[in-house]
Design a protein around this motif. Structure first.
Motif, PDB file in Angstrom:
ATOM      1  N   GLY A 208       9.562  -7.643   5.133  1.00 51.14           N
ATOM      2  CA  GLY A 208       8.157  -7.809   4.797  1.00 51.14           C
ATOM      3  C   GLY A 208       7.770  -6.848   3.699  1.00 51.14           C
ATOM      4  N   ASP A 209       6.495  -6.834   3.366  1.00 50.60           N
ATOM      5  CA  ASP A 209       6.026  -5.980   2.275  1.00 50.60           C
ATOM      6  C   ASP A 209       5.900  -4.521   2.678  1.00 50.60           C
ATOM      7  OD1 ASP A 209       5.837  -8.284   0.831  1.00 50.60           O
ATOM      8  OD2 ASP A 209       3.668  -8.238   0.564  1.00 50.60           O
ATOM      9  N   GLY A 210       5.790  -4.250   3.984  1.00 45.37           N
ATOM     10  CA  GLY A 210       5.449  -2.905   4.451  1.00 45.37           C
ATOM     11  C   GLY A 210       6.582  -1.908   4.312  1.00 45.37           C
ATOM     12  N   GLY A 211       6.200  -0.633   4.465  1.00 46.27           N
ATOM     13  CA  GLY A 211       7.202   0.422   4.374  1.00 46.27           C
ATOM     14  C   GLY A 211       6.627   1.783   4.687  1.00 46.27           C
ATOM     15  N   GLN A 212       7.476   2.783   4.574  1.00 51.84           N
ATOM     16  CA  GLN A 212       7.086   4.171   4.785  1.00 51.84           C
ATOM     17  C   GLN A 212       7.572   5.014   3.617  1.00 51.84           C
ATOM     18  OE1 GLN A 212       7.957   5.941   8.568  1.00 51.84           O
ATOM     19  NE2 GLN A 212       6.912   4.342   9.731  1.00 51.84           N
ATOM     20  N   TRP A 213       7.090   6.248   3.576  1.00 51.46           N
ATOM     21  CA  TRP A 213       7.385   7.160   2.470  1.00 51.46           C
ATOM     22  C   TRP A 213       8.888   7.280   2.212  1.00 51.46           C
ATOM     23  CZ3 TRP A 213       5.199   9.998  -1.398  1.00 51.46           C
ATOM     24  CH2 TRP A 213       5.976  11.009  -1.949  1.00 51.46           C
ATOM     25  N   ASP A 214       9.665   7.549   3.244  1.00 53.10           N
ATOM     26  CA  ASP A 214      11.100   7.764   3.048  1.00 53.10           C
ATOM     27  C   ASP A 214      11.793   6.539   2.472  1.00 53.10           C
ATOM     28  OD1 ASP A 214      11.399  10.457   3.893  1.00 53.10           O
ATOM     29  OD2 ASP A 214      11.197   9.838   5.969  1.00 53.10           O
TER      30      ASP A 214
ATOM     31  N   SER B 213       5.713  -3.240  -9.162  1.00 56.43           N
ATOM     32  CA  SER B 213       6.538  -4.442  -9.116  1.00 56.43           C
ATOM     33  C   SER B 213       8.024  -4.089  -9.199  1.00 56.43           C
ATOM     34  CB  SER B 213       6.152  -5.386 -10.263  1.00 56.43           C
ATOM     35  OG  SER B 213       6.792  -6.628 -10.148  1.00 56.43           O
ATOM     36  N   TYR B 214       8.344  -3.032  -9.941  1.00 58.36           N
ATOM     37  CA  TYR B 214       9.739  -2.603 -10.081  1.00 58.36           C
ATOM     38  C   TYR B 214      10.303  -2.138  -8.737  1.00 58.36           C
ATOM     39  CZ  TYR B 214      13.768   0.168 -11.633  1.00 58.36           C
ATOM     40  OH  TYR B 214      15.036   0.684 -11.801  1.00 58.36           O
ATOM     41  N   THR B 215       9.598  -1.251  -8.064  1.00 57.67           N
ATOM     42  CA  THR B 215      10.073  -0.790  -6.760  1.00 57.67           C
ATOM     43  C   THR B 215      10.025  -1.911  -5.729  1.00 57.67           C
ATOM     44  OG1 THR B 215       7.859   0.143  -6.384  1.00 57.67           O
ATOM     45  CG2 THR B 215       9.589   1.662  -7.090  1.00 57.67           C
ATOM     46  N   PHE B 216       9.093  -2.841  -5.884  1.00 57.26           N
ATOM     47  CA  PHE B 216       8.975  -3.989  -4.990  1.00 57.26           C
ATOM     48  C   PHE B 216      10.227  -4.865  -5.096  1.00 57.26           C
ATOM     49  CE2 PHE B 216       6.224  -7.838  -3.703  1.00 57.26           C
ATOM     50  CZ  PHE B 216       6.112  -7.415  -2.392  1.00 57.26           C
ATOM     51  N   PHE B 217      10.671  -5.125  -6.324  1.00 61.28           N
ATOM     52  CA  PHE B 217      11.880  -5.928  -6.548  1.00 61.28           C
ATOM     53  C   PHE B 217      13.058  -5.332  -5.778  1.00 61.28           C
ATOM     54  CE2 PHE B 217      15.871  -6.903  -8.504  1.00 61.28           C
ATOM     55  CZ  PHE B 217      15.776  -8.194  -9.004  1.00 61.28           C
ATOM     56  N   TRP B 218      13.310  -4.044  -6.007  1.00 60.04           N
ATOM     57  CA  TRP B 218      14.478  -3.431  -5.392  1.00 60.04           C
ATOM     58  C   TRP B 218      14.319  -3.280  -3.883  1.00 60.04           C
ATOM     59  CZ3 TRP B 218      18.493  -4.177  -7.937  1.00 60.04           C
ATOM     60  CH2 TRP B 218      18.548  -4.059  -9.333  1.00 60.04           C
ATOM     61  N   ASP B 219      13.101  -3.108  -3.406  1.00 57.83           N
ATOM     62  CA  ASP B 219      12.884  -3.035  -1.968  1.00 57.83           C
ATOM     63  C   ASP B 219      13.217  -4.370  -1.307  1.00 57.83           C
ATOM     64  OD1 ASP B 219      11.765  -1.661   0.471  1.00 57.83           O
ATOM     65  OD2 ASP B 219      10.316  -3.294   0.316  1.00 57.83           O
TER      66      ASP B 219
ATOM     67  N   CYS C 183       0.819  -1.215   0.000  1.00 58.58           N
ATOM     68  CA  CYS C 183       0.000   0.000   0.000  1.00 58.58           C
ATOM     69  C   CYS C 183       0.852   1.264   0.000  1.00 58.58           C
ATOM     70  CB  CYS C 183      -0.950   0.001   1.193  1.00 58.58           C
ATOM     71  SG  CYS C 183      -0.125  -0.152   2.804  1.00 58.58           S
ATOM     72  N   TRP C 184       1.949   1.273   0.756  1.00 55.28           N
ATOM     73  CA  TRP C 184       2.807   2.461   0.842  1.00 55.28           C
ATOM     74  C   TRP C 184       3.436   2.798  -0.500  1.00 55.28           C
ATOM     75  CZ3 TRP C 184       8.386   1.707   0.812  1.00 55.28           C
ATOM     76  CH2 TRP C 184       8.768   0.362   0.667  1.00 55.28           C
ATOM     77  N   MET C 185       3.782   1.764  -1.279  1.00 56.79           N
ATOM     78  CA  MET C 185       4.312   1.984  -2.621  1.00 56.79           C
ATOM     79  C   MET C 185       3.228   2.495  -3.557  1.00 56.79           C
ATOM     80  SD  MET C 185       6.780  -1.188  -3.563  1.00 56.79           S
ATOM     81  CE  MET C 185       8.319  -1.451  -2.680  1.00 56.79           C
ATOM     82  N   PHE C 186       2.075   1.822  -3.527  1.00 53.17           N
ATOM     83  CA  PHE C 186       0.976   2.239  -4.387  1.00 53.17           C
ATOM     84  C   PHE C 186       0.598   3.687  -4.112  1.00 53.17           C
ATOM     85  CE2 PHE C 186       0.635  -2.087  -5.587  1.00 53.17           C
ATOM     86  CZ  PHE C 186      -0.215  -2.176  -6.688  1.00 53.17           C
ATOM     87  N   ALA C 187       0.493   4.030  -2.828  1.00 53.55           N
ATOM     88  CA  ALA C 187       0.091   5.395  -2.477  1.00 53.55           C
ATOM     89  C   ALA C 187       1.112   6.412  -2.976  1.00 53.55           C
ATOM     90  CB  ALA C 187      -0.096   5.508  -0.967  1.00 53.55           C
TER      91      ALA C 187
END
Length: 453
Positions: free
Chosen positions: A143-149, A103-109, A75-79
């Motif tokens: 995990g999948d979660g994250g924050q803006w920064d 998916s691109y940012t997900f890979f690198w995260d 959700c944090w990426m999508f937002a």
């Protein structure tokens, strides 16, 4: 000493008293029949909230179609990527269905979080595994979660691409299988790294072994999501049907040309009214991040009036606002798309007192940020917000074609974070934001990650 020795046990006399108190309430059987048949939420649903949550707003940005994060905690990426595509829609007239590749940012995260975990394991290797910091790391290596920064850290290093250049896969849309396997691997690798450190292996030997581990993570991610592009071609028709084509562009060039934000100008504001976090000061969280030596997670804590005013200022300028909240609290978010304190009256149904202040909920683990979405509108009456328009990432079936309505009272209680440009703050707030942050403990509620799917 007996470890399980506590205080007073429940006696049969006490149970008999409770039974009598229950049967003496003449409404007990009626409520019992209702709740056992319909459940707690259906039995306490208050339709009055629907009446005052009409999706009409005095400021209402046109942001296009909603996205769908599917069965993943992105959700944090999508937002964040949605706020950027909104700007692209305004600047380049991309169609409302256009999306940047989550998916691109997900890979690198995933790749960077693995390195982040390894480095923290190396740093804490001298501590016992039951030390709270080590246990914190091992509880969920990534995990999948994250924050803006954290999303900014990924973009600053790797850029972004349109979804057409790196589309969704089974594993990006349903991430549990990958997460489970990767965490198993990371815990196994933690054993090896801790043994190397504690056997006085050289830094070169430790880093060489870590690089082999990262190579395996890269392979796992590539098998699961595909290999991210180094250069790509992009073509689209804009809202006026004019054709555009970009050839051989890199992800960082794409960000610079089509988004062009100075991410240093976008800052995280929190509302955490707990005694340990005075307002108008900045905070960071130990061990929170993803990119080693990348952007630091940093929050400016403001009172709720200033928190909301900063968001309103940005909406008035025509720009949407990333925000974090506890979406499951006293809301009907999954169907009606209502974030409203009045939706359910469970306390009245059971005749109990569950009222807590926002600070008490944070201190006593009742609430924290779990989900990130986008503010795309607000209804101002005499200059004061009454309700807010929210773009979610759960597809079009929720709320009004994927858009939700949040009451201002709900925002007061369950919103914890917004991201705005510095220019929408006062001079005093900008000065406060430039301070060196106080470092909070890894398990502080302001270190929670938005992950709800």
């Amino acid at each position: 000493m007996e470890l399980n020795t506590l205080g007073t046990e429940i006696s049969q006399n006490l149970i008999d008293r409770f039974k009598k108190e229950y049967t003496d309430r003449k409404e007990s059987k009626v409520i019992e029949r209702t709740v056992t048949k319909n459940g707690i939420l259906n039995s306490s649903r208050d339709l009055a909230a629907d009446v005052e949550s009409t999706p009409v707003f005095s400021i209402d940005l046109d942001t296009g179609d909603v996205a769908n994060q599917m069965q993943s905690g992105r959700c944090w990426m999508f937002a964040a990527l949605n706020t950027m595509r909104h700007d692209m829609k305004n600047q380049f007239k991309v169609p409302g269905s256009f999306e940047l590749s989550q998916s691109y940012t997900f890979f690198w995260d995933k790749f960077e979080k693995s390195n982040w975990f390894y480095e923290n394991i190396i740093k804490t290797a001298a501590l016992d595994t039951d030390d709270r910091k080590v246990a914190f790391l091992l509880n969920e290596p990534q995990g999948d979660g994250g924050q803006w920064d954290m999303l900014c850290a990924i973009i600053e290093k790797y850029g972004v691409v349109p979804q057409s250049a790196f589309p969704e896969t089974y594993n990006s849309s349903k991430s549990r299988e990958f997460d489970t396997l990767l965490n198993e691997k990371l815990r196994k690798d933690a054993i090896t790294l801790r043994e190397l450190v504690n056997s006085d292996a050289s830094d070169e030997q430790i880093q060489e072994r870590k690089q082999k581990m990262l190579s395996e993570v890269y392979r796992m991610a590539s098998y699961s999501f595909g290999q991210p592009p180094v250069k790509f071609d992009w073509e689209y028709r804009d809202d006026s049907k004019a054709y555009h084509r970009e050839e051989g562009i890199t992800p960082k060039e794409f960000f610079d040309k089509y988004i062009g934000w100075d991410l240093d100008e976008y800052i995280s504001i929190i509302n955490a009214p707990t005694a340990d976090k005075p307002y108008d000061q900045t905070y960071t969280v130990e061990m929170l991040g993803n990119v080693v030596n990348g952007r630091q997670v940093k929050h400016l804590n403001l009172n709720m009036h200033d928190f909301k005013q900063a968001a309103i200022n940005q909406l008035k300028s025509g720009e949407s606002v990333w925000f974090g909240c506890d979406v499951g609290q006293h809301s009907e978010a999954r169907e009606k798309g209502l974030l409203d304190l009045r939706v359910f009256a469970e306390d009245e149904l059971f005749d109990i007192d569950i009222s807590m202040s926002k600070a008490e909920r944070l201190d006593y683990k009742e609430s924290l940020m779990t989900h990130a979405m986008v503010l795309t509108g607000v209804d101002l009456v005499d200059g004061k917000p009454k309700k807010w328009k929210v773009e979610n990432s759960w597809g079009k079936k929720v709320g009004e074609k994927g858009y939700m309505v949040m009451s201002d009272e709900w925002m007061d209680e369950y919103c914890y974070q917004v991201v705005v440009q510095k220019k929408f703050l006062t001079d005093a707030q900008r000065s406060a934001q430039s301070q060196e942050p106080t470092v909070l403990k890894p398990w502080d509620p302001m270190g929670s990650l938005a992950y709800t799917d």
